[in-house]
Structure formats: C-alpha cells, structure tokens
Design an enzyme around this catalytic site. Structure first.
Site, PDB file in Angstrom:
ATOM      1  N   VAL A  10       0.805  -1.231   0.000  1.00  0.00           N
ATOM      2  CA  VAL A  10       0.000   0.000   0.000  1.00  0.00           C
ATOM      3  C   VAL A  10       0.837   1.279   0.000  1.00  0.00           C
ATOM      4  O   VAL A  10       0.312   2.367  -0.206  1.00  0.00           O
ATOM      5  CB  VAL A  10      -1.000   0.039   1.188  1.00  0.00           C
ATOM      6  CG1 VAL A  10      -2.029  -1.073   1.070  1.00  0.00           C
ATOM      7  CG2 VAL A  10      -0.285   0.004   2.530  1.00  0.00           C
TER       8      VAL A  10
ATOM      9  N   TYR B  78       3.502   5.685  16.099  1.00  0.00           N
ATOM     10  CA  TYR B  78       2.299   4.925  15.741  1.00  0.00           C
ATOM     11  C   TYR B  78       1.043   5.729  16.077  1.00  0.00           C
ATOM     12  O   TYR B  78       0.105   5.818  15.272  1.00  0.00           O
ATOM     13  CB  TYR B  78       2.310   3.594  16.497  1.00  0.00           C
ATOM     14  CG  TYR B  78       1.113   2.707  16.222  1.00  0.00           C
ATOM     15  CD1 TYR B  78       0.948   2.068  14.991  1.00  0.00           C
ATOM     16  CD2 TYR B  78       0.130   2.500  17.200  1.00  0.00           C
ATOM     17  CE1 TYR B  78      -0.149   1.253  14.744  1.00  0.00           C
ATOM     18  CE2 TYR B  78      -0.968   1.690  16.956  1.00  0.00           C
ATOM     19  CZ  TYR B  78      -1.102   1.059  15.730  1.00  0.00           C
ATOM     20  OH  TYR B  78      -2.198   0.258  15.488  1.00  0.00           O
ATOM     21  N   ALA B  79       1.011   6.332  17.274  1.00  0.00           N
ATOM     22  CA  ALA B  79      -0.166   7.101  17.699  1.00  0.00           C
ATOM     23  C   ALA B  79      -0.405   8.273  16.750  1.00  0.00           C
ATOM     24  O   ALA B  79      -1.550   8.551  16.368  1.00  0.00           O
ATOM     25  CB  ALA B  79       0.011   7.592  19.130  1.00  0.00           C
TER      26      ALA B  79
ATOM     27  N   SER C 207       0.470   8.425  13.654  1.00  0.00           N
ATOM     28  CA  SER C 207      -0.004   7.897  12.362  1.00  0.00           C
ATOM     29  C   SER C 207      -1.489   7.551  12.434  1.00  0.00           C
ATOM     30  O   SER C 207      -2.240   7.770  11.489  1.00  0.00           O
ATOM     31  CB  SER C 207       0.817   6.679  11.927  1.00  0.00           C
ATOM     32  OG  SER C 207       0.431   5.504  12.620  1.00  0.00           O
TER      33      SER C 207
ATOM     34  N   ASN D 207      -7.095  -1.563   5.709  1.00  0.00           N
ATOM     35  CA  ASN D 207      -6.701  -2.181   6.980  1.00  0.00           C
ATOM     36  C   ASN D 207      -5.193  -2.299   7.155  1.00  0.00           C
ATOM     37  O   ASN D 207      -4.706  -2.307   8.293  1.00  0.00           O
ATOM     38  CB  ASN D 207      -7.349  -3.577   7.048  1.00  0.00           C
ATOM     39  CG  ASN D 207      -6.746  -4.447   8.126  1.00  0.00           C
ATOM     40  OD1 ASN D 207      -7.040  -4.281   9.301  1.00  0.00           O
ATOM     41  ND2 ASN D 207      -5.862  -5.369   7.721  1.00  0.00           N
TER      42      ASN D 207
HETATM   43  P1  NAD Z   1      -1.370  -7.712  11.627  1.00  0.00           P
HETATM   44  O1  NAD Z   1       0.060  -7.341  11.758  1.00  0.00           O
HETATM   45  O2  NAD Z   1      -1.831  -9.042  12.103  1.00  0.00           O
HETATM   46  O3  NAD Z   1      -1.862  -7.517  10.114  1.00  0.00           O
HETATM   47  C1  NAD Z   1      -1.508  -6.384   9.375  1.00  0.00           C
HETATM   48  C2  NAD Z   1      -1.664  -6.683   7.916  1.00  0.00           C
HETATM   49  O4  NAD Z   1      -1.230  -5.541   7.157  1.00  0.00           O
HETATM   50  C3  NAD Z   1      -0.816  -7.861   7.466  1.00  0.00           C
HETATM   51  O5  NAD Z   1      -1.551  -8.622   6.544  1.00  0.00           O
HETATM   52  C4  NAD Z   1       0.365  -7.178   6.786  1.00  0.00           C
HETATM   53  O6  NAD Z   1       0.981  -7.970   5.818  1.00  0.00           O
HETATM   54  C5  NAD Z   1      -0.321  -5.983   6.159  1.00  0.00           C
HETATM   55  N1  NAD Z   1       0.603  -4.927   5.768  1.00  0.00           N
HETATM   56  C6  NAD Z   1       1.531  -4.306   6.523  1.00  0.00           C
HETATM   57  N2  NAD Z   1       2.221  -3.424   5.778  1.00  0.00           N
HETATM   58  C7  NAD Z   1       1.703  -3.481   4.527  1.00  0.00           C
HETATM   59  C8  NAD Z   1       1.981  -2.823   3.317  1.00  0.00           C
HETATM   60  N3  NAD Z   1       2.962  -1.912   3.195  1.00  0.00           N
HETATM   61  N4  NAD Z   1       1.245  -3.134   2.217  1.00  0.00           N
HETATM   62  C9  NAD Z   1       0.268  -4.051   2.306  1.00  0.00           C
HETATM   63  N5  NAD Z   1      -0.050  -4.721   3.416  1.00  0.00           N
HETATM   64  C10 NAD Z   1       0.676  -4.433   4.512  1.00  0.00           C
HETATM   65  O7  NAD Z   1      -2.165  -6.536  12.382  1.00  0.00           O
HETATM   66  P2  NAD Z   1      -3.678  -6.420  12.910  1.00  0.00           P
HETATM   67  O8  NAD Z   1      -3.615  -6.439  14.373  1.00  0.00           O
HETATM   68  O9  NAD Z   1      -4.569  -7.345  12.182  1.00  0.00           O
HETATM   69  O10 NAD Z   1      -3.958  -4.901  12.493  1.00  0.00           O
HETATM   70  C11 NAD Z   1      -4.710  -4.534  11.351  1.00  0.00           C
HETATM   71  C12 NAD Z   1      -4.917  -3.024  11.409  1.00  0.00           C
HETATM   72  O11 NAD Z   1      -5.576  -2.694  12.638  1.00  0.00           O
HETATM   73  C13 NAD Z   1      -3.619  -2.212  11.390  1.00  0.00           C
HETATM   74  O12 NAD Z   1      -3.818  -1.042  10.639  1.00  0.00           O
HETATM   75  C14 NAD Z   1      -3.398  -1.876  12.853  1.00  0.00           C
HETATM   76  O13 NAD Z   1      -2.641  -0.724  13.034  1.00  0.00           O
HETATM   77  C15 NAD Z   1      -4.834  -1.695  13.311  1.00  0.00           C
HETATM   78  N6  NAD Z   1      -5.002  -1.851  14.766  1.00  0.00           N
HETATM   79  C16 NAD Z   1      -4.691  -3.017  15.389  1.00  0.00           C
HETATM   80  C17 NAD Z   1      -4.839  -3.118  16.766  1.00  0.00           C
HETATM   81  C18 NAD Z   1      -4.493  -4.354  17.536  1.00  0.00           C
HETATM   82  O14 NAD Z   1      -4.523  -4.311  18.783  1.00  0.00           O
HETATM   83  N7  NAD Z   1      -4.182  -5.466  16.900  1.00  0.00           N
HETATM   84  C19 NAD Z   1      -5.324  -2.017  17.501  1.00  0.00           C
HETATM   85  C20 NAD Z   1      -5.648  -0.849  16.819  1.00  0.00           C
HETATM   86  C21 NAD Z   1      -5.486  -0.769  15.448  1.00  0.00           C
END
Ligand code: NAD
Length: 241
Positions: free
Chosen positions: A58, A149-150, A152, A84
C-alpha cells in the site's frame, strides 16, 4: 446483508484484515483481499471464502491505484473498501529512528490515503460506496512508547473525517474504527504483564478478538449504517488509556 456487493480488504492475510474478509464474504459480498506476499494472499483468500487474493504494497500509490481500478473493472463496480494494512513498532522518544518514522508514516498514513483516494475514484462513478479505515485507540489518547504509531493513527482518523466531508455528496461514506488491544500478531509482542494491565483497565475485562473488529466493520459498510459517516468508532471493551 451484503449480497451483490463487491469488497476490497487490504492487509487481509491475517489478523483483523483476514477476519474482516471472512465476515464480509459470509455476509454475501464478493471479496478481494490483498497482502504483500501473493502466495499468502491466495492462501488467505481461500481460507476466508474470498473471491481472490492479490499482492499489493500500500506504500506504492501507483500499484494501489492500478489494483483498485482493476478490481472495479473485473467485477463491474466496487462498493466496499477496508483500508486495513498497517504496522506498529514501539519506540520511546529518544530511540525513534528516522527509518521508523518513514516506514510507519508511509504505510499507515500514505498507504491509507492511497487506498481511500483510489476507492473514491472507483466509487464516484456509481455515486455510492462505503470505506472504513483502521485508526486506533492510541491515535485518540496517545500512548507512551508509541508516539510515531499514535501520530499515524490520529492521521488515519482524520483521513476518515475529512474524506467523509468531501465524499458525502457523492454518496460515499467514510468511517474509521479505533480498536483497543486486539489479540493478533501485531500485539503478540506484549508481555503477559502488559496484557494483564490492559485487561485490568478494560471494563469488559478481556482483549479484543479480530472478529470483534470485523463485526463492527461489517456493520459500518452495510446499509444498516446508511446515515453514518465521518465517525471514529471505538472497539475497545471500554478501555481507558
Ligand atoms: P497484523 O500485523 O496481524 O496484520 C496487518 C496486515 O497488514 C498484514 O496482513 C500485513 O501484511 C499488512 N501490511 C503491513 N504493511 C503493509 C503494506 N505496506 N502493504 C500491504 N499490506 C501491509 O495486524 P492487525 O492487528 O490485524 O492490524 C490490522 C490493522 O488494525 C492495522 O492497521 C493496525 O494498526 C490496526 N489496529 C490493530 C490493533 C491491535 O490491537 N491489533 C489495535 C488498533 C489498530
């Protein structure tokens, strides 16, 4: 609930993205999910009941635009996009390296922006669509050791608020979800003490699951949420940071 809809989920190979792809497919949508690795994307698509799994980074604006246009062309339209894909790396202020700033902002902020821009372009023709971006509770309240991160994720929330204002008259809704601590690979580095501390601050007294977030996203992209746009919905069990 989503019969006949065409949906795209970025970062759908695991965690929240995979659960979201599955939830949308189970609700009747034709789902395309993306991952950085093509083999993993195909594997995840099969596991989630998605129509296809494609490789996409992305951070590459051109690749995002080409892929989104291609999906809309192949399926005749694009109704739902879930931006996502995201990364999280902790660093105290004094330890923040320039590389961390670059990768976090280019993935979480620019990556989300590219996805929303491409989605809006594809949805504009039909004057209908629903977009959800992944913010975070730490983007709303801040978190020690997570300044980059916050920041972003605060930006991501404001991409949703601003895009919603721009796109409303084109029939396109844009919302964000702001998860608390969700049990995925992203948070697997948390120590048991840190998990217990978070659970202690959470009225619902547990970590979230990817399905908790996916179910809320499924609602936001459905017609049940037809008058909801520009919102940042906390999915955090009541966690107070
Ligand atoms: P995860 O690490 O399990 O999954 C993240 C996904 O994003 C993976 O499939 C990864 O390959 C993909 N990704 C990362 N960089 C990428 C790139 N440059 N291009 C394409 N794909 C890319 O994380 P998650 O916990 O499932 O988180 C998903 C989203 O939710 C994220 O944006 C994360 O910041 C947000 N989030 C997660 C939490 C949490 O507690 N897990 C809390 C708040 C927000």
């Amino acid at each position: 609930m989503l019969d006949g809809k065409v949906a795209l989920v970025t970062g759908g190979t695991r965690g929240i993205g995979l659960a979201t792809a599955r939830a949308l497919a189970e609700a009747g949508a034709t789902v395309v999910l993306t991952g950085r690795d093509e083999a993993k994307a195909k594997e995840a698509a099969a596991a989630a009941g998605a129509a296809s799994g494609l490789s996409l980074d992305v951070t590459d604006a051109k690749a995002v635009s080409t892929l989104v246009r291609g999906v809309a062309k192949e399926h005749g339209k694009l109704d739902i996009v879930v931006a996502n894909a995201g990364i999280m790396e902790d660093a105290l202020l004094g330890m923040i390296r320039e590389e961390l700033v670059d990768t976090t902002l280019s993935t979480n902020v620019a990556g989300t922006l590219h996805t929303v821009q491409a989605a809006a372009r594809a949805m504009m023709r039909k004057k209908t669509g629903a977009i959800v971006v992944l913010a975070s509770i730490v983007g709303e309240y801040g978190s020690a050791g997570q300044t980059v991160y916050a920041a972003s994720k605060a930006a991501v929330a404001n991409i949703a608020r601003s895009a919603a204002k721009e796109l409303g008259r084109s029939g396109i809704r844009v919302n964000a979800v702001a998860p608390g601590v969700i049990d995925t690979d992203l948070t697997s580095g948390l120590t048991e003490d840190a998990k217990a501390e978070n659970i202690g601050k959470t009225p619902l007294a547990r970590l979230g699951t990817p399905e908790d977030v996916a179910n809320a996203i499924r609602f936001l992209v459905s017609d049940d949420a037809s008058f909801i746009t520009g919102q940042v919905l906390g999915i955090d069990g009541g966690l107070v940071l």
